[in-house]
Design an enzyme around this catalytic site. Structure first.
Site, PDB file in Angstrom:
ATOM      1  N   SER A 122     -26.072   0.333   3.358  1.00  0.00           N
ATOM      2  CA  SER A 122     -27.080  -0.694   3.076  1.00  0.00           C
ATOM      3  C   SER A 122     -27.340  -1.532   4.308  1.00  0.00           C
ATOM      4  O   SER A 122     -28.395  -2.140   4.434  1.00  0.00           O
ATOM      5  CB  SER A 122     -26.598  -1.655   1.993  1.00  0.00           C
ATOM      6  OG  SER A 122     -26.191  -0.964   0.867  1.00  0.00           O
ATOM      7  N   HIS A 143     -31.317   5.732   2.105  1.00  0.00           N
ATOM      8  CA  HIS A 143     -30.857   4.553   1.369  1.00  0.00           C
ATOM      9  C   HIS A 143     -31.445   4.544  -0.028  1.00  0.00           C
ATOM     10  O   HIS A 143     -32.621   4.244  -0.232  1.00  0.00           O
ATOM     11  CB  HIS A 143     -31.244   3.273   2.146  1.00  0.00           C
ATOM     12  CG  HIS A 143     -30.690   2.035   1.541  1.00  0.00           C
ATOM     13  ND1 HIS A 143     -31.410   0.883   1.389  1.00  0.00           N
ATOM     14  CD2 HIS A 143     -29.467   1.776   1.017  1.00  0.00           C
ATOM     15  CE1 HIS A 143     -30.659  -0.036   0.812  1.00  0.00           C
ATOM     16  NE2 HIS A 143     -29.482   0.490   0.578  1.00  0.00           N
ATOM     17  N   GLU A 155     -35.264   4.644   1.092  1.00  0.00           N
ATOM     18  CA  GLU A 155     -35.613   4.353   2.480  1.00  0.00           C
ATOM     19  C   GLU A 155     -35.019   5.465   3.344  1.00  0.00           C
ATOM     20  O   GLU A 155     -33.802   5.672   3.339  1.00  0.00           O
ATOM     21  CB  GLU A 155     -35.046   2.985   2.899  1.00  0.00           C
ATOM     22  CG  GLU A 155     -35.725   1.822   2.172  1.00  0.00           C
ATOM     23  CD  GLU A 155     -35.134   0.463   2.531  1.00  0.00           C
ATOM     24  OE1 GLU A 155     -35.910  -0.469   2.764  1.00  0.00           O
ATOM     25  OE2 GLU A 155     -33.891   0.321   2.559  1.00  0.00           O
ATOM     26  N   ASN A 193     -33.577  -4.845   1.746  1.00  0.00           N
ATOM     27  CA  ASN A 193     -32.499  -5.836   1.811  1.00  0.00           C
ATOM     28  C   ASN A 193     -32.816  -6.959   2.785  1.00  0.00           C
ATOM     29  O   ASN A 193     -32.377  -8.090   2.606  1.00  0.00           O
ATOM     30  CB  ASN A 193     -31.177  -5.178   2.198  1.00  0.00           C
ATOM     31  CG  ASN A 193     -30.488  -4.596   0.978  1.00  0.00           C
ATOM     32  OD1 ASN A 193     -30.715  -5.052  -0.139  1.00  0.00           O
ATOM     33  ND2 ASN A 193     -29.668  -3.589   1.167  1.00  0.00           N
TER      34      ASN A 193
HETATM   35  N1  LIG Z   1     -23.757  -0.386  -5.042  1.00  0.00           N
HETATM   36  C1  LIG Z   1     -25.003  -0.570  -4.665  1.00  0.00           C
HETATM   37  O1  LIG Z   1     -25.799  -1.255  -5.331  1.00  0.00           O
HETATM   38  C2  LIG Z   1     -25.498   0.098  -3.406  1.00  0.00           C
HETATM   39  C3  LIG Z   1     -26.878   0.269  -3.222  1.00  0.00           C
HETATM   40  C4  LIG Z   1     -27.320   0.938  -2.087  1.00  0.00           C
HETATM   41  C5  LIG Z   1     -26.417   1.388  -1.144  1.00  0.00           C
HETATM   42  N2  LIG Z   1     -25.075   1.173  -1.351  1.00  0.00           N
HETATM   43  C6  LIG Z   1     -24.162   1.710  -0.325  1.00  0.00           C
HETATM   44  O2  LIG Z   1     -23.591   2.901  -0.830  1.00  0.00           O
HETATM   45  C7  LIG Z   1     -22.261   3.074  -0.332  1.00  0.00           C
HETATM   46  C8  LIG Z   1     -21.306   3.238  -1.496  1.00  0.00           C
HETATM   47  O3  LIG Z   1     -21.372   2.115  -2.324  1.00  0.00           O
HETATM   48  P1  LIG Z   1     -20.808   2.130  -3.817  1.00  0.00           P
HETATM   49  O4  LIG Z   1     -21.266   0.871  -4.462  1.00  0.00           O
HETATM   50  O5  LIG Z   1     -21.110   3.429  -4.467  1.00  0.00           O
HETATM   51  O6  LIG Z   1     -19.238   2.035  -3.547  1.00  0.00           O
HETATM   52  P2  LIG Z   1     -18.031   2.425  -4.513  1.00  0.00           P
HETATM   53  O7  LIG Z   1     -16.889   1.604  -4.093  1.00  0.00           O
HETATM   54  O8  LIG Z   1     -18.476   2.366  -5.937  1.00  0.00           O
HETATM   55  O9  LIG Z   1     -17.741   3.969  -4.166  1.00  0.00           O
HETATM   56  C9  LIG Z   1     -17.169   4.402  -2.971  1.00  0.00           C
HETATM   57  C10 LIG Z   1     -16.458   5.723  -3.223  1.00  0.00           C
HETATM   58  O10 LIG Z   1     -16.032   6.245  -1.982  1.00  0.00           O
HETATM   59  C11 LIG Z   1     -14.731   6.788  -2.151  1.00  0.00           C
HETATM   60  N3  LIG Z   1     -14.069   6.830  -0.854  1.00  0.00           N
HETATM   61  C12 LIG Z   1     -13.307   5.897  -0.249  1.00  0.00           C
HETATM   62  N4  LIG Z   1     -12.915   6.323   0.961  1.00  0.00           N
HETATM   63  C13 LIG Z   1     -13.450   7.565   1.125  1.00  0.00           C
HETATM   64  C14 LIG Z   1     -13.401   8.525   2.161  1.00  0.00           C
HETATM   65  N5  LIG Z   1     -12.749   8.289   3.279  1.00  0.00           N
HETATM   66  N6  LIG Z   1     -14.039   9.702   1.966  1.00  0.00           N
HETATM   67  C15 LIG Z   1     -14.724   9.947   0.838  1.00  0.00           C
HETATM   68  N7  LIG Z   1     -14.801   9.063  -0.191  1.00  0.00           N
HETATM   69  C16 LIG Z   1     -14.179   7.896  -0.033  1.00  0.00           C
HETATM   70  C17 LIG Z   1     -14.056   5.896  -3.153  1.00  0.00           C
HETATM   71  O11 LIG Z   1     -12.989   6.561  -3.798  1.00  0.00           O
HETATM   72  C18 LIG Z   1     -15.217   5.590  -4.090  1.00  0.00           C
HETATM   73  O12 LIG Z   1     -15.271   6.532  -5.145  1.00  0.00           O
HETATM   74  C19 LIG Z   1     -21.988   1.868   0.541  1.00  0.00           C
HETATM   75  O13 LIG Z   1     -22.285   2.187   1.866  1.00  0.00           O
HETATM   76  C20 LIG Z   1     -22.967   0.835   0.009  1.00  0.00           C
HETATM   77  O14 LIG Z   1     -23.319  -0.124   0.967  1.00  0.00           O
HETATM   78  C21 LIG Z   1     -24.593   0.558  -2.455  1.00  0.00           C
END
Ligand SMILES: NC(=O)c1ccc[n+]([C@@H]2O[C@H](COP(=O)([O-])OP(=O)(O)OC[C@H]3O[C@@H](n4cnc5c(N)ncnc54)[C@H](O)[C@@H]3O)[C@@H](O)[C@H]2O)c1
Length: 529
Positions: A122, A143, A155, A193
């Protein structure tokens, strides 16, 4: 599945909120999906969520049972990185941590050397993540928004080193997912964002300064602005911790730029564990049914007569409305030069502060002692307007933007020396009245001006085109209009007026109008990129 982008098998790395959602969206669109997580225990939970979510879609008639079964068949989970070898594209959705992502991208490029690698970050730099791989030309950003299976916007982030052909393929791929791609340059917060940041930060400032409470901000945003949710409701929905983390990350990425400074209130909420809906409590309490918002007052209007002063769209709208509502009303497009026998005057020079001052001094001179002066507080506080007249006690303010037909309430304000009750006069416009604090722009005009200004800055910096920014804000955060469409609707001069008023009032650079916005005021059109 036959494709022009050559992507058939998609790897998704990280099976959390976003990864599971992205995997589901890809499988539903017909791609073979390999969902990888470093922690094997996460995988059954991710699959269970996907199964439940698709089941719900079947119940709601959005998916047929056979389609669901097919989609689930196309999905495979793994905790072995080597299983990603056959993927044409890997979308990474691991935690938002630069060191972790860099390490992961090094490993991903070894596991799937010819695949396109896309990060769902993000707020981190795509170029910096790409630098950890031997083939940075194959790395881009994709994104997605939460919930990924539902949200239509993606995006597609082009970093300086990304091969243009990769971007073209990702755009096609995103369309095949049934989503709307916009191509954005690699820059902190990309479009959504970043451009939506002031929606939160100005709201937090208004509350932090003690001008209004958050319910008032939300109400003004919804009912004056037409936003589907107010900023505090939205922070509760997204998660105050998530929103705070994005604020912090943007602030750092822009080297301490004041516009992006997080607010202490965000930190306070996080420290208290009040993270929003997910913890049952954020700004609002979700454990109890929300109280019905109190109806806003609409006092019996004073019979008039009225005058409207100013040569602006706002002045024309107010005149029209008073006239249609049967009030005797005079329109003044230049400051009066003789006596004006009226009960109240709406001063509506909401754009130019010098003209505003000459209007108000002339109105003060040529009206009777009892006539109430209602100053447009879009570009000045009522306190400042009061300082320009000899009898400040009869002056109060209102803050709104044209077109008036879009507004479901009127924000009004007052100051320490006010004596007259302005509400019977303001009520002549027939809109319920919401009292707000006394800084230029009230609530809705201030939120909107700050959002449009950020959009203009992003376009000035060539992050994306105005059309794409409009699309992104409508699809990414459900704004009723994109910022440039909105500027067209309310008039860019009125928005510049709000920014100029705020800049003078606070003496802060964060309200400096974007060069592109200034040019649009002078030339009537936005710079084309
Ligand atoms: N949550 C949102 O609203 C949102 C929206 C857009 C983008 N994002 C981006 O998406 C990404 C993930 O966010 P999220 O909310 O899904 O996080 P999350 O914490 O729900 O999920 C992350 C996952 O990654 C796994 N993980 C940890 N270390 C790892 C590794 N080394 N290799 C592989 N998997 C690994 C974890 O076990 C977990 O299942 C981030 O970069 C975040 O900024 C989030």
């Amino acid at each position: 599945m036959s494709t022009t982008h050559g992507i058939r098998t998609v790897g998704v790395c990280g099976a959390g909120t976003m990864g599971a959602g992205i995997a589901q969206a890809c499988a539903a669109a017909g791609f073979s999906v390999v969902l990888y997580d470093a922690f094997p225990e996460v995988l059954p939970k991710a699959m269970a969520r996907i199964e439940q979510d698709t089941e719900r879609q079947v119940r709601r008639g959005r998916l047929r049972e056979e389609q669901r079964a097919e989609a689930l068949k196309r999905l495979q989970t793994t905790s072995e990185l080597t299983s990603l070898a056959r993927c044409d594209l890997v979308v990474e959705a691991a935690p938002e941590d630069l060191a972790l992502k860099k390490d992961l991208f090094g490993k991903l490029s070894a596991a799937a050397p010819s695949a396109i690698l896309a990060t769902n970050t993000s707020s981190l730099s795509v170029a910096e993540i790409a630098s950890a791989t031997p083939k940075p030309a194959l790395v881009a950003g994709l994104h997605f928004f939460n919930p990924a299976p539902v949200m239509p916007l993606v995006e597609v982030v082009q970093a300086p080193q990304t091969e243009p052909e990769v971007i073209g393929r990702l755009v096609e791929f995103t369309r095949d997912l049934g989503k709307t791609p916009i191509v954005v340059r690699d820059s902190p917060g990309f479009v959504v964002n970043r451009v939506n940041r002031p929606f939160y930060s100005e709201a937090l400032r208004l509350v932090g300064e003690g001008q209004v409470d958050y319910q008032t901000v939300d109400r003004a945003a919804r009912e004056a602005g037409g936003f589907p949710m107010g900023p505090f409701q939205l922070m509760d929905l997204v998660g105050i911790d998530v929103s705070y983390a994005v604020s912090l990350s943007l602030y750092q990425a822009f080297f301490g730029e004041a516009r992006f400074r997080p607010h202490p209130l965000q930190r306070q909420m996080v420290l208290q564990g009040r993270l929003g809906r997910k913890t049952g409590r954020g700004f609002y309490d979700y454990q109890q049914p929300p109280p019905e918002p109190e109806p806003l007052p609409l006092p019996r209007p004073h019979p008039g007569p009225y005058a409207v002063a100013g040569d602006t769209q706002l002045a024309r709208d107010i005149f029209e409305r008073l006239w249609q509502r049967g009030f005797e009303v005079t329109q003044l497009t230049s400051p009066p030069e003789g006596p004006l026998p009226v009960a109240a005057i709406f001063e509506a020079e909401a754009e130019d502060r010098t003209r505003k001052r000459s209007f108000l001094t002339a109105l003060d001179r040529w009206t009777g002692e009892d006539a109430v002066l209602l100053a447009a507080c879009t570009n000045a506080s009522s306190a400042e307007c009061a300082s320009w007249v000899r009898r400040p006690g009869r002056l109060a303010g209102y803050a709104t933007l044209p077109p008036l037909q879009d507004r479901k309430l009127l924000e009004w304000t007052s100051h320490e020396l006010a004596r007259a009750d302005p509400t019977p006069y303001l009520a002549a416009l027939g809109l319920p009245l919401l009292r707000v604090g006394d800084a230029p722009g009230g609530v809705f005009p201030r939120l909107l001006a700050a959002v449009v200004n950020e959009a203009a800055l992003a376009v000035d910096e060539r992050i994306a085109s105005p059309t794409d920014v409009d699309l992104a804000m409508r699809l990414g955060v459900n704004h009723p209009f994109g910022p440039f469409q909105w500027a067209e609707r309310v008039g860019v001069q009125a928005l510049a007026g709000v920014l100029d008023g705020l800049r003078d009032y606070y003496g802060e650079e964060r309200y400096r109008a974007a060069p592109g916005l200034r040019r649009a005021c002078w030339l009537g059109r936005w710079p084309q990129r």
